[in-house]
Design a protein around this motif. Structure first.
Motif, PDB file in Angstrom:
ATOM      1  N   THR A   2      55.405 -37.996  43.343  1.00  0.00           N
ATOM      2  CA  THR A   2      54.429 -37.338  42.475  1.00  0.00           C
ATOM      3  C   THR A   2      54.990 -37.315  41.065  1.00  0.00           C
ATOM      4  O   THR A   2      56.185 -37.512  40.860  1.00  0.00           O
ATOM      5  CB  THR A   2      54.092 -35.916  42.949  1.00  0.00           C
ATOM      6  N   VAL A  37      46.397 -25.822  43.442  1.00  0.00           N
ATOM      7  CA  VAL A  37      46.134 -27.180  42.943  1.00  0.00           C
ATOM      8  C   VAL A  37      47.301 -28.110  43.295  1.00  0.00           C
ATOM      9  O   VAL A  37      47.094 -29.256  43.699  1.00  0.00           O
ATOM     10  CB  VAL A  37      45.849 -27.154  41.429  1.00  0.00           C
ATOM     11  N   ALA A  70      47.364 -31.650  45.627  1.00  0.00           N
ATOM     12  CA  ALA A  70      47.992 -32.941  45.347  1.00  0.00           C
ATOM     13  C   ALA A  70      48.891 -33.364  46.513  1.00  0.00           C
ATOM     14  O   ALA A  70      48.889 -34.527  46.932  1.00  0.00           O
ATOM     15  CB  ALA A  70      48.805 -32.857  44.053  1.00  0.00           C
ATOM     16  N   VAL A  93      46.206 -29.253  37.030  1.00  0.00           N
ATOM     17  CA  VAL A  93      45.097 -30.212  37.040  1.00  0.00           C
ATOM     18  C   VAL A  93      45.478 -31.439  36.211  1.00  0.00           C
ATOM     19  O   VAL A  93      45.249 -32.577  36.622  1.00  0.00           O
ATOM     20  CB  VAL A  93      43.807 -29.556  36.500  1.00  0.00           C
ATOM     21  N   ASP A 151      49.403 -32.833  38.012  1.00  0.00           N
ATOM     22  CA  ASP A 151      49.462 -33.128  39.455  1.00  0.00           C
ATOM     23  C   ASP A 151      48.243 -33.914  39.937  1.00  0.00           C
ATOM     24  O   ASP A 151      48.327 -34.655  40.914  1.00  0.00           O
ATOM     25  CB  ASP A 151      49.544 -31.832  40.280  1.00  0.00           C
ATOM     26  N   ILE A 152      47.102 -33.700  39.304  1.00  0.00           N
ATOM     27  CA  ILE A 152      45.875 -34.351  39.781  1.00  0.00           C
ATOM     28  C   ILE A 152      45.512 -35.541  38.875  1.00  0.00           C
ATOM     29  O   ILE A 152      45.422 -36.675  39.341  1.00  0.00           O
ATOM     30  CB  ILE A 152      44.694 -33.354  39.831  1.00  0.00           C
ATOM     31  N   VAL A 202      42.081 -36.072  44.924  1.00  0.00           N
ATOM     32  CA  VAL A 202      41.780 -34.653  45.143  1.00  0.00           C
ATOM     33  C   VAL A 202      40.425 -34.347  44.503  1.00  0.00           C
ATOM     34  O   VAL A 202      40.124 -34.830  43.417  1.00  0.00           O
ATOM     35  CB  VAL A 202      42.873 -33.764  44.505  1.00  0.00           C
ATOM     36  N   ILE A 220      39.838 -38.112  35.474  1.00  0.00           N
ATOM     37  CA  ILE A 220      39.071 -37.186  36.322  1.00  0.00           C
ATOM     38  C   ILE A 220      37.593 -37.372  36.018  1.00  0.00           C
ATOM     39  O   ILE A 220      37.179 -37.282  34.871  1.00  0.00           O
ATOM     40  CB  ILE A 220      39.447 -35.707  36.063  1.00  0.00           C
ATOM     41  N   PRO A 241      40.553 -38.685  41.503  1.00  0.00           N
ATOM     42  CA  PRO A 241      40.290 -37.280  41.165  1.00  0.00           C
ATOM     43  C   PRO A 241      38.868 -37.043  40.661  1.00  0.00           C
ATOM     44  O   PRO A 241      38.350 -37.822  39.870  1.00  0.00           O
ATOM     45  CB  PRO A 241      41.284 -36.981  40.030  1.00  0.00           C
TER      46      PRO A 241
END
Lengths: 273, 320
Positions: free
Chosen positions: A116, B67, B71, B97, B100-101, B108, B141, B165
């Motif tokens: 990540t 959140v 992830a 957001v 991580d996303i 996600v 996103i 996302p």
């Protein structure tokens, strides 16, 4: 493999990682070598003595996961992934150069083996928790390891995740705290003290082990799954030395993101043998 | 699950469509999981929890962790729908957001409930009118704002199938189903709800049905208003906006959001650089005073009459 042989192999890898990471930092004149060196023995033990993975299949669902929450210590992470076979050594030479896959903080979309994107502190533990919950949900037997700095534990998101992890029987979830007692400006205890850190995690429902984070034998023991497994998440508080391995760097906060000149680089290379 | 307390006949709370759809999807795809912050009830996930107790992760009142856990679940091969009041999901956990996303690019789905000023008298701490401005720059996103129950269900189905996302912004305000022939949900595309030549009203979410009422009011005066349902705020359907600018010469934007950086801002960015036309941006100028949703809509002119007024104003600003 006999344990002594394993310890020797891990030590050899860790030495190579320190030399290579310091060369990257020297060449780029950028990086976080103090935190690289406190973490390297831990990460080398994970990749070369504990974890199950296949660098040819970085997305293999059953792989063990390592999440580098202290994302700034890229010298440690990138050399480990290289030594583990995820990419060739040539890539390390591009560290922080324009368009490099080796950004100042890791990006999973650039590099195989990165689980990540980290960098802002307090992100790794929640993401690792989600990975561990996914494993528990699906009955998978992979293990999830996350390494945080100690100063990083001042971020509240860690304690949200610690509470949540403690309330779930996540026996395959291991947090290692790189307890070098220094953050970028000064000591953790002078800044916003963490002690007693072991009691804090016990109170949150974790098993806790406190070890010397540069004792590879102790790291292998603590990181290996005990027969019968565990019923709680495990927090290993690894007492470490920031800048470990180079005399003029050890326990100096200034080496958090200090970079060596030519003379310092040469001295370090003479010491790292 | 209790029936929604619809305020008017034919008006539906889109959260019911969300809840029905996510349960249907979960029935057929074991990878689908829900993540909440003590928000089972407000997300209408009681039914999901009963049917799939092991697939609902309630992290407690801890949005940053929520959140991040989303992830991580995606890393572990799940398809997480992270559902919470949109003010806390986007505001409290904005860095998660982002990093991580969006930046990490995990698969996600963030579902913001009770967005806009749906919490009315509870005030600006509980309103989510800044979310468009916060999320639009997080370029990968997709930001989707369904206008009714049908579109909510279609958007949720699309999001589950799409790899990447997504932020879906739902209200709790009952809205009627739009009447559009041969409807098909197309992410990233404006939906032409009504044809028109004199002005284009670009609306999203709870505002679309009001824009349709405004168009009826304007038609009585001989003004032909085009209505676009801009259900995807990001990425923006720039072609539809260019067409609106060149073919109708005046634009009104309306959103249950802050007028800075949201739908109106996005439309203005595009037209000012390409086809400058008069634009009237409707929404909230900043933090709003205490009041019910109905009072707030009325106070800020977010009504059919208010929209018609803005349309006339935009037309009046056309050159020559």
């Amino acid at each position: 493999m006999l344990k002594n042989d394993l310890v020797d192999i891990i030590r050899e890898k860790a030495l190579w990682m320190r030399r290579r990471a310091f060369t990257m930092v020297h060449d780029a004149q950028l990086g976080h070598p103090g935190g690289d060196f406190s973490a390297i023995d831990i990460i080398a033990t994970l990749y070369f003595g504990v974890m199950r993975y296949d660098p040819k299949k970085p997305d293999m669902p059953e792989r063990d996961r390592f999440i580098m929450s202290k994302g700034h210590a890229t010298g440690a992470l990138y050399t480990a992934l290289c030594a583990a076979g995820y990419y060739p050594e040539d890539w390390l030479k591009t560290y922080m150069q324009p368009q490099s896959k080796l950004n100042g903080h890791p990006n999973r979309n650039y590099l195989p083996g990165v689980e990540t994107n980290t960098g802002p502190l307090g992100h790794g533990l929640p993401v690792a928790l989600g990975i561990a919950i996914a494993g528990q949900m699906t009955g998978s037997d992979y293990r999830t390891f996350v390494l945080t700095g100690d100063g990083e534990l001042q971020e509240g998101s860690n304690w949200e995740a610690a509470m949540s992890a403690g309330n779930r029987k996540l026996g395959k979830f291991t947090l290692i705290v790189d307890r070098n007692r220094l953050q970028q400006g000064m000591g953790t205890e002078e800044t916003n003290g963490l002690d007693p850190l072991d009691d804090k995690f016990r109170a949150f429902g974790w098993d806790v082990e406190v070890i010397d984070g540069h004792d590879v034998g102790a790291l292998v023991n603590a990181l290996s799954e005990p027969p019968g497994g565990r019923s709680k998440p495990l927090c290993i508080i690894a007492n470490t030395i920031k800048g470990k391995g180079v005399s003029f760097m050890e326990n100096k906060a200034s080496w958090h993101h200090g970079v060596p000149n030519a003379e310092q680089y040469n001295i370090a290379m003479e010491e790292l043998v | 699950m209790a029936a929604p307390a619809a305020k008017q006949e034919g008006f539906y709370d889109c959260r019911d469509a969300w809840a029905r759809t996510i349960e249907e999807l979960a029935e057929n795809d074991p990878r689908i999981v829900a993540v909440v912050n003590d928000s089972v009830g407000s997300s209408k996930l009681g039914g999901f929890q009963k049917r799939f107790p092991d697939r609902l992760v309630n992290v407690g009142i801890a949005e940053q962790n929520m959140v991040g856990v989303g992830a991580g679940l995606a890393n572990g091969g799940r398809i997480p729908f992270v559902s919470a009041a949109s003010c806390f999901l986007t505001g409290r956990a904005l860095e998660q957001v982002k990093a991580d996303i969006a930046y990490a690019g995990f698969n996600v789905k963030l579902v913001g409930q009770s967005s806009g000023v749906a919490y009315g008298e509870l005030g600006p701490t509980h309103h989510s009118i800044e979310d468009f401005a916060w999320l639009r720059p997080l370029s990968n996103i997709k930001v989707v704002v369904p206008a009714d129950s049908w579109e909510t269900a279609e958007a949720i189905k699309w999001a589950a199938a799409y790899e990447g996302p997504v932020y879906i912004r739902l209200s709790r305000m009952p809205v009627p189903d739009l009447v559009v022939e041969n409807r098909k949900f197309q992410p990233g595309k404006a939906e032409l709800v009504r044809k028109g030549d004199d002005v284009t009203i670009i609306a999203c979410g709870t505002m679309v049905h009001l824009a349709v009422q405004a168009a009826v009011e304007l038609e009585a005066e001989g003004i032909s208003a085009r209505i676009l349902n801009m259900a995807t705020i990001s990425p923006l359907d720039e072609a539809a906006i260019s067409a609106a600018a060149s073919e109708t010469g005046a634009i009104v934007t309306i959103e249950e959001a802050n007028i800075h950086g949201g739908l109106g801002g996005a439309v203005a960015e595009h037209t000012s650089a390409n086809l400058p036309v008069p634009i009237e941006r409707m929404g909230f100028p900043g933090f709003v005073p205490t009041g019910s949703v109905e009072w707030l809509f009325d106070h800020f002119g977010l009504t059919a009459t208010g929209i018609a007024r803005s349309a006339r104003k935009a037309i009046g600003r056309k050159r020559g």
